[in-house]
Design a protein around this motif. Structure first.
Motif, short mmCIF file in Angstrom:
data_model
loop_
_atom_site.label_atom_id
_atom_site.label_comp_id
_atom_site.label_asym_id
_atom_site.label_seq_id
_atom_site.Cartn_x
_atom_site.Cartn_y
_atom_site.Cartn_z
N ALA A 80 0.21 8.70 -6.63
CA ALA A 80 1.55 8.09 -6.67
C ALA A 80 2.61 9.13 -6.30
CB ALA A 80 1.82 7.49 -8.04
N ASP A 81 2.49 10.33 -6.85
CA ASP A 81 3.45 11.39 -6.52
C ASP A 81 3.38 11.76 -5.04
OD1 ASP A 81 4.46 11.49 -9.07
OD2 ASP A 81 3.40 13.34 -9.64
N GLY A 82 2.16 11.81 -4.51
CA GLY A 82 1.99 12.09 -3.09
C GLY A 82 2.63 11.01 -2.22
N ALA A 83 2.41 9.76 -2.57
CA ALA A 83 2.99 8.65 -1.80
C ALA A 83 4.52 8.68 -1.89
CB ALA A 83 2.45 7.32 -2.29
N ARG A 84 5.04 8.98 -3.07
CA ARG A 84 6.51 9.08 -3.22
C ARG A 84 7.07 10.25 -2.41
NH1 ARG A 84 5.31 6.90 -8.43
NH2 ARG A 84 4.93 8.98 -9.32
N TYR A 85 6.32 11.34 -2.35
CA TYR A 85 6.73 12.49 -1.51
C TYR A 85 6.84 12.04 -0.05
CZ TYR A 85 6.05 16.51 1.53
OH TYR A 85 6.16 17.41 2.56
N PHE A 86 5.80 11.34 0.44
CA PHE A 86 5.83 10.88 1.82
C PHE A 86 6.95 9.86 2.06
CE2 PHE A 86 1.38 12.44 1.74
CZ PHE A 86 1.52 13.37 2.75
N GLU A 87 7.23 9.05 1.05
CA GLU A 87 8.32 8.08 1.18
C GLU A 87 9.66 8.81 1.29
OE1 GLU A 87 9.11 3.83 -0.71
OE2 GLU A 87 9.17 5.44 -2.21
N ARG A 88 9.88 9.81 0.44
CA ARG A 88 11.12 10.60 0.50
C ARG A 88 11.26 11.32 1.83
NH1 ARG A 88 9.39 12.32 -4.43
NH2 ARG A 88 8.79 14.35 -3.60
N GLU A 89 10.14 11.75 2.38
CA GLU A 89 10.15 12.56 3.60
C GLU A 89 9.89 11.76 4.87
OE1 GLU A 89 11.05 15.67 3.42
OE2 GLU A 89 11.13 15.60 1.24
N LYS A 90 9.93 10.44 4.76
CA LYS A 90 9.56 9.57 5.88
C LYS A 90 10.33 9.89 7.17
CE LYS A 90 7.61 5.02 5.38
NZ LYS A 90 7.74 3.66 4.93
N GLU A 91 11.63 10.01 7.07
CA GLU A 91 12.44 10.27 8.26
C GLU A 91 12.07 11.61 8.89
OE1 GLU A 91 16.95 10.05 8.75
OE2 GLU A 91 16.50 8.45 7.31
N TYR A 92 11.99 12.62 8.07
CA TYR A 92 11.63 13.96 8.52
C TYR A 92 10.24 13.97 9.16
CZ TYR A 92 10.16 18.87 8.07
OH TYR A 92 9.68 20.13 8.30
N LEU A 93 9.27 13.37 8.49
CA LEU A 93 7.90 13.34 9.02
C LEU A 93 7.82 12.53 10.30
CD1 LEU A 93 5.96 12.99 5.66
CD2 LEU A 93 5.98 14.99 7.18
N ALA A 94 8.53 11.43 10.37
CA ALA A 94 8.54 10.64 11.61
C ALA A 94 9.10 11.49 12.76
CB ALA A 94 9.34 9.36 11.44
N ASN A 95 10.13 12.28 12.48
CA ASN A 95 10.68 13.18 13.48
C ASN A 95 9.60 14.17 13.93
OD1 ASN A 95 12.28 14.82 15.12
ND2 ASN A 95 13.72 15.36 13.53
N LEU A 96 8.86 14.72 12.98
CA LEU A 96 7.78 15.65 13.33
C LEU A 96 6.73 14.96 14.19
CD1 LEU A 96 7.02 17.49 9.96
CD2 LEU A 96 8.28 18.36 11.92
N THR A 161 5.07 -0.46 -0.01
CA THR A 161 5.78 0.53 -0.82
C THR A 161 4.88 1.76 -1.04
OG1 THR A 161 4.93 -0.30 -2.92
CG2 THR A 161 6.98 -1.31 -2.07
N ALA A 162 5.49 2.82 -1.53
CA ALA A 162 4.73 4.03 -1.87
C ALA A 162 3.69 3.72 -2.93
CB ALA A 162 5.68 5.13 -2.34
N GLU A 163 4.04 2.88 -3.88
CA GLU A 163 3.09 2.51 -4.94
C GLU A 163 1.90 1.75 -4.38
OE1 GLU A 163 6.47 2.24 -5.18
OE2 GLU A 163 6.65 3.90 -6.61
N GLU A 164 2.16 0.86 -3.42
CA GLU A 164 1.07 0.12 -2.80
C GLU A 164 0.18 1.05 -1.98
OE1 GLU A 164 2.87 -4.34 -2.10
OE2 GLU A 164 3.78 -2.70 -0.97
N LEU A 165 0.78 2.02 -1.30
CA LEU A 165 0.01 3.00 -0.55
C LEU A 165 -0.87 3.81 -1.49
CD1 LEU A 165 -0.48 4.34 2.25
CD2 LEU A 165 1.31 5.98 1.61
N ALA A 166 -0.31 4.24 -2.61
CA ALA A 166 -1.08 5.01 -3.60
C ALA A 166 -2.24 4.18 -4.14
CB ALA A 166 -0.17 5.47 -4.73
#
Length: 184
Positions: A80-96, A161-166
């Motif tokens: 769950a924490d990992g999925a929330r991290y990816f959710e918070r960083e979605k814009e940045y990671l998509a840019n990468l 959602t991040a929770e569903e991904l987790a």
């Protein structure tokens, strides 16, 4: 008060620039000018901007993964924490992912990093310093799948959602690893 290291300040500078600019357009000069360091300081810390990106991901992954088993912190919470991290960083990671030629390289790096951290968790739970071949294969397969799915999710392929991904990550954990990561 803990002061930030040069690596952390350079990473912050890169992320600040990435918030408004394609990653492929950001230069080392841009990064260093943005935070007041010299290019020489950058190159004492990192080989290139991709090394900086990898270092930052590894640091964030370790922060999440190193909590497994500490004070009752369960694998499910890690996911769950990992999925929330990816959710918070979605814009940045998509840019990468979208603005570098390194999506495949970054996916390989993410897989290696996650694999390494997961191995440590499983070895700790097993009370051993070495894994058998099959357990290693299960870990590797799981890391490949979760990284690929995470990248697809970040890029909008799966609008959950991040929770569903987790939850998907939790339910797709190979059975032989459950006994070590999700003890009842």
């Amino acid at each position: 008060m803990k002061r930030k290291t040069a690596k952390e300040l350079l990473a912050d500078s890169f992320r600040e620039l990435a918030a408004g600019k394609s990653v492929d357009k950001i230069t080392v000069k841009d990064i260093t000018e943005n935070c007041g360091y010299s290019p020489a300081t950058f190159y004492r810390q990192f080989k290139d901007k991709y090394d900086l990106i990898a270092w930052e991901y590894s640091r964030n992954a370790a922060e999440i993964m190193n909590q497994v088993g500490v004070n009752g912190y369960a694998w499910k919470e890690t996911l769950a924490d990992g999925a929330r991290y990816f959710e918070r960083e979605k814009e940045y990671l998509a840019n990468l992912f979208l603005h570098t030629s390194g999506l495949d390289s970054f996916m390989c790096y993410m897989t290696q990093t996650n694999d390494s951290h997961l191995r440590k968790c499983v070895m700790q739970a097993m009370g051993t310093d070495e894994l058998d071949e099959k357990t290693s294969m299960y870990i590797h397969l799981y890391c490949h799948g979760t990284v690929a799915l995470t990248c697809d999710w970040v890029l909008g392929e799966y609008p959950v959602t991040a929770e569903e991904l987790a939850e998907v990550f939790e339910k797709s954990l190979p059975e032989p690893l459950r006994q070590y990561l999700c003890p009842e």
